[in-house]
Design a protein around this motif. Structure first.
Motif, short mmCIF file in Angstrom:
data_model
loop_
_atom_site.label_atom_id
_atom_site.label_comp_id
_atom_site.label_asym_id
_atom_site.label_seq_id
_atom_site.Cartn_x
_atom_site.Cartn_y
_atom_site.Cartn_z
N GLN A 1 9.14 -3.27 -6.34
CA GLN A 1 7.68 -3.09 -7.45
C GLN A 1 7.62 -1.56 -7.69
OE1 GLN A 1 4.68 -4.85 -6.19
NE2 GLN A 1 2.87 -3.13 -6.45
N ALA A 2 7.91 -0.54 -7.27
CA ALA A 2 8.02 0.35 -7.22
C ALA A 2 8.64 1.13 -8.73
CB ALA A 2 8.26 1.83 -6.39
N GLU A 3 10.03 0.73 -8.62
CA GLU A 3 11.12 0.86 -9.62
C GLU A 3 10.69 0.05 -11.02
OE1 GLU A 3 14.86 1.92 -8.70
OE2 GLU A 3 14.57 0.46 -6.95
N ASP B 1 2.37 5.27 -4.05
CA ASP B 1 0.52 5.31 -3.24
C ASP B 1 1.17 5.03 -1.63
OD1 ASP B 1 0.78 2.84 -2.12
OD2 ASP B 1 -1.40 2.33 -3.36
N GLY B 2 1.92 5.43 -1.15
CA GLY B 2 2.13 5.64 0.29
C GLY B 2 2.26 4.32 1.16
N ASP B 3 1.52 3.66 0.14
CA ASP B 3 1.69 2.17 1.08
C ASP B 3 3.16 1.26 1.15
OD1 ASP B 3 -0.49 2.14 1.18
OD2 ASP B 3 -1.33 0.43 0.07
N LYS B 4 3.61 0.33 2.01
CA LYS B 4 5.26 -0.90 1.58
C LYS B 4 5.00 -1.46 0.42
CE LYS B 4 8.08 -4.14 4.13
NZ LYS B 4 7.42 -5.30 5.07
N TRP B 5 3.77 -1.69 0.01
CA TRP B 5 3.33 -2.81 -1.65
C TRP B 5 3.15 -1.63 -1.99
CZ3 TRP B 5 3.17 -7.87 1.29
CH2 TRP B 5 4.11 -7.89 1.73
N PRO B 6 2.83 -0.88 -3.20
CA PRO B 6 2.98 -0.02 -3.59
C PRO B 6 1.25 -0.84 -4.36
CG PRO B 6 4.11 0.29 -3.95
CD PRO B 6 4.84 -0.87 -3.61
N GLN B 7 -0.06 -0.26 -4.93
CA GLN B 7 -1.44 -0.93 -5.45
C GLN B 7 -1.12 -0.11 -6.42
OE1 GLN B 7 -2.98 -3.80 -2.91
NE2 GLN B 7 -1.12 -3.41 -2.13
#
Length: 818
Positions: free
Chosen positions: A17-19, A101-107
């Motif tokens: 997701q981050a990408e 944001d540092g979360d495993k799944w960025p929010q």
């Protein structure tokens, strides 16, 4: 089994997701940011001219960022261990980590959508019960988010994360602290933080160039592209652009053909995203250029879930582009499938030649249960990706996005002040403040707000001027563009510079201020201006023709001439001028000066060197090119300059004794001060070590015994002499053929006597020193077994000297308080 497949698909989705949530944050976002800042004629000039940061965007600043920022930089592959970066690199780093944001799944990316037709953020989960029933329950992640306009300008959201610590207002807060904090290193950190946070905000406007982000479309663009759990397909437009940018190392030139950068200009911060002008109505073949970026993108482009859908109340319905306003056509034989030419069917419209592939439309219209135009391809071959479509989209939206990003960056730096201090009174300074604020050429007014004045000591510490008062200014006051107000304050005797800060509304119309930018900043930095005083030999009017005025900040003495630097960055010259050494160049972007025997030298704010006067020893011809210099000095015939990397370049003077061949600084150090004599040179390293090279026929390059382990603060050079200042206020001079015995020069020491010496200088045959309380010393070069004071020269009485002194052939020049 279906549930397991969907969950696996969701897992793959969030891993990637981050990408894939917008333009690629590793390549495309920083490339867009870099290009926008590059084409801006505002940001770099603002840094140099308003903030007195001579290197502008290339200035290196250090911020030892906390662990959470380091982790986000790591996830964004943005050099997580690099704490010292240029300002251009800090702003790019911010544009990278807005997706992280540092979360495993960025929010955070849930707040990166804005639909201008609903004036709302992401809200599409309920059209997809499989997501709601499986993925949302399993991951705890629901696809509803705050409008990116609100996220960028107000910095809050109802869903996690609820607080944005990198929004516009935070950048303003840190920009204010960059001028008002006491410690210089802390102020530098806040400038770095400011640029990092501006990069975050620029990321958010850049997302508005992505169709899916303005058309409430997360699912189709990022989830329904999954053909199987092991074959993840993210948003094809974004991925195509990311790959192309990565290959080119920047925004590819093919997408910028015919583009002339034109920064967007709006009267309100939120308008860069959405001017509230588009309500679904047709507006012609392309979106009006005065709309916000989300409006233009929403109007002109399609995304995978939003292709010609009927108005059935769906969150995916958008009135434009309208199927009735497009044209179908066949593009024959220009593509290959299995090495055979393929004829593709396309539709065009809204100024986009390849608005969509027809099979692309048929497939996704079917999935969404909507009607679609029946157009035939000669070969049955369809895909969710079509290069022609995404090339057309990129060539339109990327240049336009850069213009919005440039405009938004310019909007942040629209506040400008200029000041004219009157230093005539020995205690009270009257300051005339002019409002020079403009937004890319559009005049701005200052409405209400607060003016504050700060002063820097020689140690770099900053304090507020407590009695600073602006005449007649109050919360209801307005200062129009180019108008002035006056202020007064008590002069600080040891002030190195002053910083004037305005915080409040800066707007086009005071009756319509910007509600999203109530704490805009305007600033001006000015240095105390002084009069010039000269004494000694006046055979070429170098003493009697000293220019009037109290706006000078530096003076340099040559053999029989002088040049001076004014507080506005311009130059003046007088004295012997046979070779044009007094004919100073035009301009007001000079930051340092020096004078040789018959030539003059100046350093510009962009780091370039200018030399004029006699060229008999290649003083001018061999001047180094480039704009990476930070200090200059002129000797009799040769000159030296320090580069940004702390090394030294020399030129001129024939280099008969190697006087131009500076040794490299010791490992871990850089050069910070330089001096040039007749045929020798001196330099000071950042660790306090002095180096000397060139002609030693008079003992001038032999550093005194016992220098090891001592810390030195300044160096100066006469014709055949050398002079230095140690950190314990000891002065040492040597050279001139004054030998103690054999090859050992006689070193002359003047030990500390309570005077805090801050500046030293050397003429052809005399030396000078300046104390922190404005006392000047002038001596003939010491020789024999006599103390310094035996060689006292007369210095003008009842004068408070400040800032600068220099010596020529048997005369001296300095700055004095008016």
């Amino acid at each position: 089994m279906r549930k397991q497949i969907v969950l696996l698909a969701m897992s793959l989705l969030f891993i990637c997701q981050a990408e894939c949530l917008a333009w690629g944050n590793k390549k495309t976002h920083p490339a867009l940011t870099a290009k926008a800042v590059e084409v801006s004629d505002v940001v770099d000039n603002y840094l140099k001219n308003q903030l007195d940061i001579s290197d502008g965007l290339q200035t290196q600043l250090t911020w030892n960022f906390p662990a959470d920022v380091k982790e986000r930089l790591r996830r964004g592959e943005a050099e997580p261990d690099l704490v010292t970066r240029t300002l251009s690199e800090w702003i790019k780093a911010g544009s990278v980590i807005e997706d992280e944001d540092g979360d495993k799944w960025p929010q955070r990316p849930r707040h990166h959508f804005h639909d201008p037709t609903r004036n709302a953020g992401l809200d599409n989960q309920h059209d997809h019960p499989d997501w709601n029933n499986y993925a949302c329950t399993w991951t705890g992640f629901d696809l509803t988010g705050e409008s990116t306009v609100h996220w960028a300008t107000i910095g809050t959201a109802e869903k996690k994360p609820t607080t944005n610590n990198h929004y516009w207002g935070k950048a303003r807060e840190e920009f204010y602290k960059a001028f008002t904090e006491s410690d210089e290193s802390v102020r530098e950190e806040f400038i770095a933080k400011t640029f990092l946070n501006i990069g975050h905000v620029l990321h958010l406007i850049e997302d508005m160039g992505v169709p899916a982000h303005t058309r409430n479309d997360f699912i189709e663009a990022h989830y329904r592209g999954i053909k199987s759990p092991l074959n993840f397909k993210d948003n094809p437009l974004e991925r195509h652009v990311e790959n192309e940018v990565e290959g080119a190392g920047t925004i590819p030139a093919k997408w910028l053909v015919g583009w002339s950068p034109q920064a967007k200009v709006y009267s309100k911060l939120a308008y860069y995203w959405d001017t509230n002008s588009y309500t679904g109505q047709p507006a012609g073949t392309s979106s009006p250029s005065n709309w916000g970026l989300s409006e233009q993108t929403n109007y002109q482009f399609l995304s995978q879930s939003t292709i010609f859908r009927a108005n059935d109340g769906s969150l995916y319905y958008f009135p434009q582009p309208n199927v009735n306003n497009v044209t179908g056509y066949i593009e024959p034989g220009v593509y290959l499938k299995d090495s055979a030419p393929v004829n593709y069917g396309y539709i065009s419209g809204y100024d986009v030649t390849h608005l969509a592939r027809t099979k692309f439309i048929e497939k996704y219209a079917y999935i969404a249960g909507m009607q679609y135009p029946v157009l035939t391809e000669t070969v049955v071959y369809h895909t969710t990706f079509d290069k022609a479509v995404y090339e057309d989209y990129a060539a339109i939206t990327l240049p336009r996005t850069i213009d919005y990003v440039t405009g938004l960056a310019n909007y942040f730096f629209r506040g400008r002040l200029s000041v004219e201090p009157n230093w005539a009174d020995p205690n009270i300074v009257e300051l005339t403040i002019t409002n020079d604020s403009n937004n890319s050429g559009v005049p701005q007014v200052l409405a209400g707000g607060v003016f504050e004045l700060y002063w820097d000591g020689t140690d770099g510490n900053r304090a507020e001027v407590n009695d600073f008062a602006v005449s007649g200014w109050g919360t209801e006051s307005v200062l129009d563009y180019n108008d002035t107000v006056t202020a007064t304050f008590t002069k600080e005797v040891n002030a190195a510079c002053y910083t004037l800060v305005y915080e409040g509304q800066i707007c086009e119309n005071p009756s319509e201020p910007d509600p999203c930018d109530p704490n805009a900043i305007a600033v001006a930095i000015f240095r105390p201006g002084y009069q010039i005083i000269a004494w000694g030999l006046d055979d070429h009017n170098q003493v009697s023709d000293v220019p009037d005025g109290n706006e000078f900040v530096a003076v340099a003495a040559g053999k029989w001439h002088c040049i001076a630097l004014k507080s506005d960055g311009s130059l003046a010259g007088w004295g012997y001028n046979k070779y044009g050494q007094c004919d100073v160049p035009d301009g007001n972007d000079y930051t340092a000066i020096s004078a040789g025997d018959l030539h003059s030298i100046a350093l510009k704010s962009d780091g370039a060197i200018v030399v004029w006067g006699r060229d008999n020893a290649y003083q001018i011809t061999d001047k180094p090119d480039g704009n990476d210099f930070v200090a200059v000095t002129a000797g009799m015939l040769h000159s030296l300059a320090i580069k940004k990397d702390g090394t030294i370049v020399g030129w001129g003077g024939y280099n008969s004794y190697g006087e131009c061949d500076a040794p490299p600084p010791d490992a871990g150090t850089v050069y910070i001060d330089i001096a040039a004599g007749a045929y020798h040179s001196l330099a000071l390293q950042s660790d306090g070590v002095v180096k000397a090279w060139g002609n030693n026929n008079f003992g001038q390059t032999r550093i005194y015994d016992g220098a090891a382990g001592k810390v030195h603060e300044a160096v100066a050079a006469g014709g055949n002499y050398s002079f230095l200042l140690r950190d314990d206020d000891v002065l040492i001079s040597w050279g001139g053929g004054d030998w103690l015995y054999g090859s050992m020069p006689r070193y002359h020491y003047r030990y500390a006597d309570g005077n805090d010496i801050t500046v030293i200088a050397a003429g052809l045959d005399h030396i000078m020193a300046l104390t922190s309380d404005g006392k000047a010393f002038d001596w003939d070069w010491p020789y024999g077994d006599f103390p310094f004071d035996y060689f006292d020269r007369t210095v003008p009485a009842d004068v408070v000297f400040t800032e600068d002194i220099d010596g020529g052939y048997d005369f001296s020049a300095a700055l004095r308080l008016p």
